[in-house]
Design a protein around this motif. Structure first.
Motif, short mmCIF file in Angstrom:
data_model
loop_
_atom_site.label_atom_id
_atom_site.label_comp_id
_atom_site.label_asym_id
_atom_site.label_seq_id
_atom_site.Cartn_x
_atom_site.Cartn_y
_atom_site.Cartn_z
N ARG A 71 -47.34 11.57 -26.16
CA ARG A 71 -46.41 11.99 -24.91
C ARG A 71 -45.07 12.36 -25.67
O ARG A 71 -44.34 13.19 -25.33
CB ARG A 71 -46.16 11.03 -23.97
CG ARG A 71 -47.46 11.01 -22.93
CD ARG A 71 -47.79 9.69 -22.23
NE ARG A 71 -48.53 10.00 -21.00
CZ ARG A 71 -50.01 10.19 -21.29
NH1 ARG A 71 -50.25 10.25 -22.59
NH2 ARG A 71 -50.52 10.57 -20.32
N LEU A 72 -44.77 11.82 -26.75
CA LEU A 72 -43.39 11.65 -27.40
C LEU A 72 -43.61 12.83 -28.76
O LEU A 72 -42.45 12.78 -29.35
CB LEU A 72 -42.56 10.58 -27.74
CG LEU A 72 -42.33 9.65 -26.73
CD1 LEU A 72 -41.58 8.33 -26.90
CD2 LEU A 72 -41.86 10.22 -25.32
N GLN A 128 -37.00 6.77 -24.47
CA GLN A 128 -37.46 8.22 -24.17
C GLN A 128 -38.57 8.16 -23.23
O GLN A 128 -38.70 9.11 -22.62
CB GLN A 128 -37.83 8.88 -25.74
CG GLN A 128 -37.96 10.42 -25.27
CD GLN A 128 -38.12 11.19 -26.71
OE1 GLN A 128 -38.14 10.80 -27.65
NE2 GLN A 128 -38.14 12.46 -26.30
N ASP A 154 -37.18 8.15 -20.19
CA ASP A 154 -36.19 9.76 -20.08
C ASP A 154 -37.75 10.38 -19.71
O ASP A 154 -37.43 11.52 -18.63
CB ASP A 154 -35.74 9.94 -21.30
CG ASP A 154 -35.13 11.39 -21.05
OD1 ASP A 154 -34.34 11.58 -20.38
OD2 ASP A 154 -35.46 12.48 -21.73
N MET A 155 -38.76 10.23 -20.15
CA MET A 155 -39.78 11.14 -19.60
C MET A 155 -40.27 10.78 -18.49
O MET A 155 -40.83 11.74 -17.63
CB MET A 155 -41.08 10.91 -20.77
CG MET A 155 -42.46 11.74 -20.54
SD MET A 155 -43.71 11.07 -21.53
CE MET A 155 -43.78 9.25 -21.07
N TYR A 188 -42.00 18.50 -19.96
CA TYR A 188 -41.07 17.92 -20.70
C TYR A 188 -41.13 18.04 -22.16
O TYR A 188 -42.20 17.99 -22.76
CB TYR A 188 -41.30 16.31 -20.45
CG TYR A 188 -40.25 15.24 -21.18
CD1 TYR A 188 -39.10 14.88 -20.69
CD2 TYR A 188 -40.84 14.74 -22.33
CE1 TYR A 188 -38.15 13.95 -21.30
CE2 TYR A 188 -39.72 13.85 -23.01
CZ TYR A 188 -38.50 13.58 -22.52
OH TYR A 188 -37.84 12.57 -23.04
N PRO A 247 -40.19 16.62 -25.60
CA PRO A 247 -39.73 15.41 -26.05
C PRO A 247 -39.04 15.85 -27.28
O PRO A 247 -37.85 14.97 -27.52
CB PRO A 247 -40.90 14.53 -26.53
CG PRO A 247 -41.83 15.52 -26.53
CD PRO A 247 -41.83 16.69 -25.76
N ARG A 266 -35.61 16.92 -26.37
CA ARG A 266 -34.68 16.00 -25.78
C ARG A 266 -34.02 14.91 -27.05
O ARG A 266 -33.12 14.52 -26.88
CB ARG A 266 -35.57 15.25 -24.62
CG ARG A 266 -35.78 15.64 -23.51
CD ARG A 266 -34.66 15.82 -22.67
NE ARG A 266 -33.93 14.57 -22.10
CZ ARG A 266 -32.82 14.49 -21.56
NH1 ARG A 266 -31.79 15.66 -21.84
NH2 ARG A 266 -32.26 13.43 -21.30
N ARG A 267 -35.12 14.46 -27.90
CA ARG A 267 -34.47 13.76 -29.03
C ARG A 267 -33.42 14.51 -29.96
O ARG A 267 -32.75 13.82 -30.35
CB ARG A 267 -35.61 13.63 -29.95
CG ARG A 267 -36.62 12.43 -29.56
CD ARG A 267 -37.25 11.84 -30.73
NE ARG A 267 -38.35 12.87 -31.10
CZ ARG A 267 -39.65 13.25 -30.80
NH1 ARG A 267 -39.87 12.41 -29.87
NH2 ARG A 267 -40.37 13.88 -31.41
#
Length: 264
Positions: A26-27, A45, A48-49, A126, A128, A131-132
């Motif tokens: 997922r990340l 995170q 956040d997801m 999403y 990841p 977003r990171r």
């Protein structure tokens, strides 16, 4: 929902490998050990997801190495919990020590909670990695992904000429290849069965250890409980903590006897 996830909930019986696979898929990470998530950045995170945009990712430090930096990540996570009215106390002082059992238990709870929110369905929109990039520090994570992409592209380009020559001879020995593939498939199946059995045994003994840990926490100041926790939380896997636990018990018993003789 958070308060209804009890210690006997099925979420706490999810194995380490399943948790790591869930996080990595997922990340888009490459964690190999539960302790690698001890900094709190992964947990931030994951939230956040689950709730896109709720976590201030610019405050999350994916390169946290010191306890101070890790604590800052968990402060962000606790603020998110408070904002979402999630009644879950975070044992920060235990998590930042990198103890596998503590971190596994928290990640098991987190997965169970997130699955209850989104039904275990991955948010396809999403991103990841993007977003990171909004995080405070993410150099190590991004360089890991970049180096892997570069290596993949290099191997792909260098192997293109070899692929052409291989295709010309692919028809030779086809029957032998089919037999080898069948044999290898059987080996893979056998290995999967062995791994499943080992994971079941691991989970069984982990649940026993967790039960012992809960009892020790309830008898926090009991000498026997303290001795058992010295064994449970020993960090050095190469050295048995049994002697240290025994010495502690002997010293405690001697102190109690001396005190009793003094009072007498």
């Amino acid at each position: 929902m958070a308060t209804s996830i009890g210690i006997m909930d099925s979420g706490y019986f999810v194995g380490r490998n399943e948790i790591l696979t869930w996080i990595n898929n997922r990340l888009h990470l490459n964690l190999s050990r539960i302790e690698e998530a001890a900094s709190g950045a992964v947990q931030c995170q994951v939230m956040d997801m689950t709730y896109p945009g709720v976590v201030p990712m610019h405050k999350v430090n994916f390169d946290a190495k010191t306890e101070y930096d890790m604590i800052q990540n968990y402060k962000v996570l606790q603020e998110v919990f408070n904002k979402l009215k999630i009644e879950k106390h975070i044992e920060v002082n235990r998590l930042i020590k990198g103890r596998p059992l503590d971190n596994l238990e928290f990640l098991q709870w987190l997965k169970r909670y997130c699955d209850s929110v989104n039904g275990g369905i991955m948010n396809e929109n999403y991103d990841p990695v993007k977003r990171r990039s909004k995080g405070g520090k993410d150099q190590n994570v991004k360089s890991l992904k970049s180096s892997k992409s570069l290596q993949t592209n290099t191997m792909s380009n260098s192997g293109s000429d070899d692929a052409l020559s291989t295709n010309r001879t692919s028809g030779v020995g086809g029957a032998n290849s089919s037999a080898e593939i069948h044999a290898l498939s059987k080996q893979v199946t056998d290995l999967k069965l062995s791994v499943d059995q080992l994971e079941k045994e691991r989970d069984f003994y982990f649940s026993k250890l967790r039960d012992i840990e809960i009892v020790c926490q309830e008898l926090e100041n009991d000498p026997m409980s303290i001795a058992i926790k010295k064994i449970l939380y020993a960090a050095d896997a190469m050295e048995s903590p049994l002697d240290e636990a025994r010495d502690y018990l002997i010293q405690t018993m001697n102190a109690v006897e001396a005190e009793a003789e003094t009072e007498a």
